[in-house]
Write a protein that holds these residues in place. Structure first.
Motif, PDB file in Angstrom:
ATOM      1  N   UNK A 265       0.805  -1.215   0.000  1.00  0.00           N
ATOM      2  CA  UNK A 265       0.000   0.000   0.000  1.00  0.00           C
ATOM      3  C   UNK A 265       0.839   1.267   0.000  1.00  0.00           C
ATOM      4  N   UNK A 266       2.104   1.180   0.476  1.00  0.00           N
ATOM      5  CA  UNK A 266       2.974   2.353   0.565  1.00  0.00           C
ATOM      6  C   UNK A 266       3.511   2.734  -0.817  1.00  0.00           C
ATOM      7  N   UNK A 267       3.448   1.763  -1.719  1.00  0.00           N
ATOM      8  CA  UNK A 267       4.018   1.978  -3.041  1.00  0.00           C
ATOM      9  C   UNK A 267       3.013   2.696  -3.938  1.00  0.00           C
ATOM     10  N   UNK A 268       3.357   3.951  -4.276  1.00  0.00           N
ATOM     11  CA  UNK A 268       2.415   4.775  -5.008  1.00  0.00           C
ATOM     12  C   UNK A 268       2.114   4.226  -6.398  1.00  0.00           C
ATOM     13  N   UNK A 269       3.150   3.717  -7.054  1.00  0.00           N
ATOM     14  CA  UNK A 269       2.960   3.158  -8.398  1.00  0.00           C
ATOM     15  C   UNK A 269       1.945   2.033  -8.362  1.00  0.00           C
ATOM     16  N   UNK A 270       2.132   1.137  -7.408  1.00  0.00           N
ATOM     17  CA  UNK A 270       1.227  -0.007  -7.275  1.00  0.00           C
ATOM     18  C   UNK A 270      -0.196   0.451  -7.003  1.00  0.00           C
ATOM     19  N   UNK A 271      -0.316   1.407  -6.091  1.00  0.00           N
ATOM     20  CA  UNK A 271      -1.649   1.865  -5.707  1.00  0.00           C
ATOM     21  C   UNK A 271      -2.349   2.533  -6.873  1.00  0.00           C
ATOM     22  N   UNK A 272      -1.607   3.374  -7.583  1.00  0.00           N
ATOM     23  CA  UNK A 272      -2.213   4.083  -8.717  1.00  0.00           C
ATOM     24  C   UNK A 272      -2.654   3.113  -9.796  1.00  0.00           C
ATOM     25  N   UNK A 273      -1.794   2.156 -10.076  1.00  0.00           N
ATOM     26  CA  UNK A 273      -2.115   1.178 -11.110  1.00  0.00           C
ATOM     27  C   UNK A 273      -3.333   0.344 -10.702  1.00  0.00           C
ATOM     28  N   UNK A 274      -3.361  -0.037  -9.433  1.00  0.00           N
ATOM     29  CA  UNK A 274      -4.490  -0.823  -8.924  1.00  0.00           C
ATOM     30  C   UNK A 274      -5.797  -0.047  -9.077  1.00  0.00           C
ATOM     31  N   UNK A 275      -5.746   1.228  -8.691  1.00  0.00           N
ATOM     32  CA  UNK A 275      -6.934   2.075  -8.798  1.00  0.00           C
ATOM     33  C   UNK A 275      -7.391   2.169 -10.250  1.00  0.00           C
ATOM     34  N   UNK A 276      -6.415   2.299 -11.129  1.00  0.00           N
ATOM     35  CA  UNK A 276      -6.741   2.454 -12.544  1.00  0.00           C
ATOM     36  C   UNK A 276      -7.445   1.194 -13.073  1.00  0.00           C
TER      37      UNK A 276
END
Length: 605
Positions: free
Chosen positions: A503-514
């Motif tokens: 969850x701390x990883x912004x790239x992962x979170x953004x991609x997941x949201x997308x």
RNA sequence: CGGGGUGUAGCUCAGUUUGGUCUAGAGCGCUUGCUUGGGGUGCAAGAGGCCGGUGGUUCGAAUCCACUCACUCCGACCA
């Protein structure tokens, strides 16, 4: 849906109250919670699945021309008195209103639907008519079990059909049969159709749709060779091919003192000791049971190792009420419990009080026997005298019986009535049953129509049920592994779960949201695991909750890569994020294809 | 309805045999802080119990007795 908002309390440990796998998993995965014994709340995941099951049912029933109604749960006593079921049905939940009027909570709706149709349908032009509902039913089960598999409040689909003729009913019967096959297939089941017992509901044809499972409570005999299978109660036994043995090969009938030997088991022991014959088994004994059938006394003989199938007996006798005569009843007829036998069986005439004079015991009761008794030679049976049995008894030599019938309970190992192979025992969960009712409800409730000639004729009825909430549990029963549930795609609460590993990883979170947004925009039912927990926790929960696909957004996110894991087989495939939607749709479609109903299989009557 | 088992923290359970040191514990979960970040992380601090209920025995009861309720398993039953 965001996982952080989802109301699905999961349990790490197995709750002590649950025994069957589906029950345990439904509690662990936060699908149900118990309110009281046999009464459950469905949590959001359960409701979603139930809805998917229900839509499949609706689609398939509408397809064969059935129409949905919604009937009351609360029924007045009077209606049920008309069919005699107010008194007869034991599992009724009964209650009173403030004016002290009697009501019940509907366990099934034959009375209500028949009464409705009786009022509203008058002409042959309006038939056939198929009406169904998906409704909560109530049965005060003596013993709820398996969570939602047998509960006291449950959701059921019940369909009723009304016809002019038997032939017309038969057509519909097989249409429903096929619709059921399609429903179960599409929902993700592999089922077995067996011939069912019609029980107290009556009628002559019945099929049960069974999920073969150790958690099931139905006892089935299944032929491994042909398509035959049946509820153990309704398996016919073939008339044995009996050779007439030479009755001089064994000694004359002889009375033996057998103190306290009231059961076959005790007798076997006793005679083994007495005769030093280790080969003696229960099959060498003639068991004689006395029944009260509609108030009349009937003696039934059967081989000692067999059980009487009371359904068969009831049908043979054509009686409504059948029960074993109680000890005191036997006594009042001068019959001695534990020592009754077909040789010289007499009793007191009806209504006569025993004065102690043996000569009063002169009436011969009606005796019927299972086919196998015809072949019994050198057997042991009761001597109709306290503490005495006869040995060396032979049918034809020492006694005869006028009426023989197939009265015994079939057993595993018996030959298949269709092809002769050896029947195997299986347990099954009854997912649905279809009945041919005839006129047993339409007659008492005056459900009649005017035919072409203006004559008033009672409608011929069929009734068909599917346990919807039981299906939910059964899906899990059939689709789970050590890690949890593995939903079939068609009935899974969500198609997929998106798991950002960190969850701390912004790239992962953004991609997941997308990906999440994209899925929502294209009709894919997905859930995003946005919880502030470690990856391991998310993975474990994903497996437990059993969504068909898991989209893992982790290390590869930097390069725009994600992973799809298939719950059912554990296979993973790595894929670029821009292809994810396409791929998901593809594998989802492929999974659905697997559940497509077979092209109509010809069914025989 | 018959037979067995179990009721102690949200969950899983110890403690009950042989009453007192139990002012009732553990693990998991929960809260807070730090830590960690691809398969239930580590550390620390905390919240949480009329020991199913009622009545009895006793100086004293989670523990013994009686009754009762609930849950559960086996059987009976199952439209």
């Amino acid at each position: 849906m965001r996982f952080s908002q989802l109301f699905s309390p999961t349990l790490k440990e197995v709750p002590a109250e649950a025994e069957t796998p589906s029950h345990q998993l439904m509690l662990r995965a936060g699908i149900i919670r118990k309110l009281a014994s046999g009464i459950y709340t469905y949590l959001p995941l359960g409701v979603k699945s139930l809805e998917k099951i229900s839509s499949i049912i609706r689609e398939e029933l509408n397809r064969i021309g059935a129409q949905e109604v919604l009937m009351p749960v609360l029924h007045p006593k009077e209606l049920w008195q008309q069919t005699g079921r107010w008194e007869k049905v034991e599992v009724l939940f009964r209650l009173k209103d403030r004016a002290d009027r009697d009501f019940l909570l509907g366990p099934t709706h034959e009375e209500v639907i028949t009464s409705l149709v009786a009022h509203e349908v008058k002409s042959y032009r309006q038939l056939p008519l198929l009406l169904y509902q998906i409704q909560t039913k109530f049965r005060d089960e003596p013993r709820p079990r398996g969570g939602v598999i047998r509960s006291r409040e449950f959701i059921m689909m019940d369909l009723y059909s009304f016809h002019k003729t038997k032939e017309d009913l038969e057509k519909t019967y097989w249409k429903v049969y096929e619709a059921y096959q399609r429903i179960y297939k599409r929902s993700g089941f592999t089922i077995r159709v067996v011939e069912g017992e019609t029980g107290d509901i009556g009628g002559d044809v019945s099929h049960q749709f069974e999920l073969i499972s150790k958690s099931g409570e139905d006892t089935l005999l299944i032929c491994p060779n042909c398509s035959y299978g049946a509820d153990v109660w309704s398996v016919p036994c073939r008339e044995p091919n009996l050779k007439t043995e030479n009755s001089t090969l064994y000694p004359k009938i002889e009375k033996i003192h057998t103190p306290n030997c009231k059961t076959i088991l005790a007798l076997v022991q006793y005679f083994k000791n007495l005769t030093k014959n280790e080969n003696l088994t229960e099959a060498n004994f003639i068991k004689t049971l006395v029944y009260e059938a509609d108030g009349k006394l009937i003696a039934v003989c059967i081989r000692g190792d067999r059980e009487i199938n009371e359904m068969k007996l009831k049908r043979f006798l054509g009686v409504k009420k059948l029960e074993m005569a109680k000890g005191e009843t036997l006594g009042s007829w001068a019959l001695i419990l534990g020592f009754i036998g077909p040789v010289g069986l007499t009793m007191l005439p009806h209504g006569v009080k025993f004065s102690g004079a043996r000569e009063e015991i002169n009436e011969t009761p009606r005796i019927i026997a299972d086919y196998e008794v015809q072949g019994m030679q050198d057997a042991v049976c009761g001597a109709n005298e306290q503490d005495y049995h006869f040995q060396h008894v032979g049918y034809g030599r020492d006694f005869t019986i006028k009426e023989f019938a197939d009265l015994r309970m079939a057993e595993p190992g018996d030959p298949c009535p269709k092809c002769g192979s050896t029947l195997k025992l299986e347990n099954g969960i009854e997912l649905g049953q279809i009945f041919n009712l005839g006129t047993i409800y339409s007659k008492p409730l005056g459900c009649v129509y005017l035919d072409e000639d203006g004559r008033e004729v009672p409608m011929i009825m069929g009734c068909y049920g599917i346990g919807v909430s039981r299906m939910l549990a059964s899906l899990i029963e059939q689709h789970h592994d050590k890690d949890g549930i593995s939903w079939p795609i068609s009935t899974a609460p969500y198609d997929a779960v998106i798991v950002p590993v960190n969850n701390q990883d912004e790239t992962q979170m953004k991609l997941s949201e997308k990906i999440y947004e994209e899925c929502l925009g294209s009709n894919l039912d997905v859930i995003l695991d946005d919880r502030e927990v470690r990856a391991g926790v998310k993975f474990k929960d994903a497996d437990l909750l059993g969504f068909p696909f898991r989209i893992t957004v982790g290390r590869g996110a930097q390069e725009g890569k994600v992973e799809i894991k298939i719950r059912e087989n554990g296979k993973t495939l790595e894929i670029t994020a821009d292809k994810i939607l396409e791929e998901l749709k593809k594998i989802r479609e492929a999974a659905l294809q697997e559940l497509k109903p077979d092209p109509k299989e010809p069914v025989s009557i």
